[in-house]
Design a protein around this motif. Structure first.
Motif: not given
Length: 624
Positions: A173-174, A257, A439, A441, A483, A485
């Motif tokens: 995700a992201e 994400s 993922i 990112a 993951c 952020s």
């Protein structure tokens, strides 16, 4: 003097070679005759655990038994490989020292010799010594190779099965830039930016929903019969007009994400009573993959020993729209590979970009259709060399389909053209078997393709497969996905650490080991990282420092991955109990309720709806 030293080294190393060869050969007969913990015993323990769900002491004992079985497997493999390295090393020392000892002997001297030295000096005899040493080592290595299948089989029998969520429950995700992820459908709709307000993370603009028309086929000629078996009451009908523009295009949502921009998300339902349940259908065939939602269509797969099928259901009504069987694919194995029941042949989650939808199975078969079920292309990537079964989910980037192909002796990332299936790039990986999923990112507004593995987390340029950085911080069986952020990548697995990595240069920001996931993938915001374990603990870490802020001890185990939507964390345990937490520093448990069906898959979120797949059914929760 030097001759005496070389002779002594040769004698000692020869003794080592013989000793280790005997040990390795003995190991073969030990593992061959060993009686590992049988699968039926493990299943009995699982049933006992289910019947005594409130007995925390029993659960802890079962968990410790499982951990010991896993640890024993890896210790056995490590010891075996260590023995091989020592054997080869000592063999090399023996050959060098023996060569140096006899270096000055060209002809037999005229003087009287010690009988032992005279025998050793003879050319033919020296050859026999060398051949004998090499033969002993080769025999030992042969038994090592013969021992490996028994260790792998024992590991499987010891109940080390991974679920698809375990392993495939790893999706990405992201954020990705709007120019990358926004696709125009035939019927334009209002563009929606994926932005989870509570999470404070920018999420990529959603793929525009494709609005069905009356000409849209309900089922392909090839798969109508399969669809009817899956849903007997389903009749050819025009799909309901799309009700949402927030999609969930892969495992754990867009870019895998774990973050959703869905609004008006249901927070309570009763499956048995039908409260807030839009529809519920029995699953046609077993599979551990998670549902995917694009527009008004729900995608998932199922498989057994004879068939592997991609399904498409209507989001509003739950009617079966079409199904596509993976069949007549060149290179597809005549005999399906062996997998554990907890993984099966349909563990990976599908991926779509709103134009094409792709599915991969445990046979290595990969199929791609358009949104109406017309097959565009299909190919076989080879039979996965994986003792549990292949489980890494797919992900899309721009016009590429990305496949994480981590096997025993052949690990790589493959990028295929979504429209044609042509290979665009392939990058070889150093990692061993992995059940995790990739993922996407965002690091300083640039996308990175991030993959977990054993022993490293690595980032790649999704456009060409170039490795950007690699950090060795993992071990064991890696099932959880990463993951990210705020430019920081987070990855963890049991028997390792939770590592925060600066996506700019691959440097480690912090590491923690209080609570670690086995299968369930973590999710992160700018302030916190949330981790769910297989032994019932859900923990919150400070995203900047790695400090453990709070843990929630709950019954059951977590294989499904947490999803953040509207400031709340949604998380299923395997018993089917839904736990909802606040996605903030307080990390409060807001609600818990049972659904009544075991759940390993991760739900898909869209505006006003949640699609859930269980061991028995697929159903849609609604706020309507």
């Amino acid at each position: 003097m030097k001759k005496a030293i070389y002779r002594n080294i040769a004698i000692v190393s020869a003794l080592f070679v013989v000793t280790f060869a005997i040990m390795l050969i003995t190991n073969y007969f030990q593992v061959r005759q060993s009686a590992p913990l049988q699968t039926e015993i493990v299943e009995s323990l699982k049933e006992l655990n289910i019947q005594n769900s409130g007995n925390t002491e029993l659960q802890e004992q079962i968990r410790q038994l499982d951990l010991m079985a896993r640890k024993a497997y890896f210790v056995s493999m490590d010891h075996l490989m260590t023995g091989v390295y020592i054997l080869l090393g000592m063999l090399l020392v023996f050959l060098i020292s023996a060569r140096m000892y006899f270096a000055n002997y060209r002809n037999i001297p005229s003087k009287d010799l010690d009988p032992i030295d005279e025998w050793a000096i003879k050319t033919q005899a020296r050859k026999y010594v060398g051949f004998a040493a090499a033969g002993v080592a080769a025999l030992a290595l042969l038994f090592v190779v013969m021992s490996t299948p028994f260790l792998v089989n024992n590991s499987v029998a010891n109940g080390n099965e991974q679920t698809e969520e375990t392993v495939a429950t790893n999706e990405v995700a992201e954020a990705v830039p709007e120019a990358i992820t926004t696709y125009k459908s035939e019927t334009p709709v209002t563009e929606v930016t994926e932005e989870a307000s509570v999470v404070e993370d920018e999420i990529a603009p959603e793929t525009k929903a494709e609005e069905p028309t009356e000409k849209e086929p309900v089922a392909t000629a090839e798969t109508t019969e399969v669809a009817k078996k899956a849903e007997p009451e389903a009749k050819p009908t025009t799909p309901t007009v799309a009700v949402n523009t927030v999609n969930s295009n892969a495992f754990r949502g867009n870019n895998s994400s774990g973050l959703s921009a869905a609004k008006n998300v249901p927070a309570k339902w009763d499956l048995a009573a039908g409260t807030n349940i839009a529809w519920k259908k029995p699953i046609p065939m077993k599979g551990k993959n998670s549902p995917v939602v694009n527009g008004n269509k729900v995608f998932f797969t199922g498989a057994d020993q004879t068939s592997r099928v991609l399904y498409c259901y209507d989001l509003t009504s739950g009617e079966a729209l079409w199904s596509m069987k993976a069949a007549n694919i060149p290179g597809s194995p005549a005999q399906v590979p062996k997998t554990t029941d907890d993984t099966g042949l349909a563990a990976p989650t599908v991926a779509t970009n709103g134009k094409q939808v792709c599915a991969i199975f445990g046979t290595g078969d990969l199929i791609c259709t358009d949104m109406n079920g017309k097959q565009l292309w299909a190919k076989n990537l080879g039979v996965p060399d994986n003792h549990y079964g292949y489980a890494s989910s797919l992900i899309t980037y721009m016009n590429l389909l990305i496949v994480q192909w981590d096997n025993q002796n052949d690990s790589k990332i493959i990028a295929l053209d979504l429209a044609s299936g042509d290979e665009k790039w392939t990058t070889t990986r150093k990692e061993r078997i992995t059940w995790s999923s990739p993922i996407i990112a965002q690091v300083h507004s640039k996308p990175q393709l991030v993959l977990m593995g054993n022993p490293a987390i690595a980032a790649y340029n999704p456009e060409n497969g170039e490795q950007l950085w690699r950090v060795e911080c993992l071990s064991g069986e890696v099932g959880a996905s990463a993951c990210s952020s705020n430019g920081i990548i987070y990855g963890a697995s049991e028997y390792a650490t939770l590592s925060a990595i600066n996506g700019t240069d691959g440097s480690i920001v912090w590491q923690a080991s209080d609570f670690l996931p086995e299968v369930s993938s973590p999710v992160a915001t700018k302030t916190n990282v949330y981790v769910a374990t297989s032994y019932g603990v859900v923990a919150s870490y400070d995203a900047q420092t790695g400090e453990l802020e709070k843990e929630q001890e709950l019954d059951g185990e977590f294989y499904s991955s947490p999803i953040i939507a509207e400031g709340k964390i949604y998380l299923f345990n395997t018993d089917g109990t839904m736990h909802i937490f606040s996605a903030d520093k307080d990390f409060e448990l807001l609600d818990s309720f049972e659904t009544g069906e075991r759940t390993y898959a991760t739900p898909a979120f869209t505006n006003g709806r949640i699609v859930v797949r269980t061991d028995e059914s697929i159903y849609c929760v609604t706020t309507d």
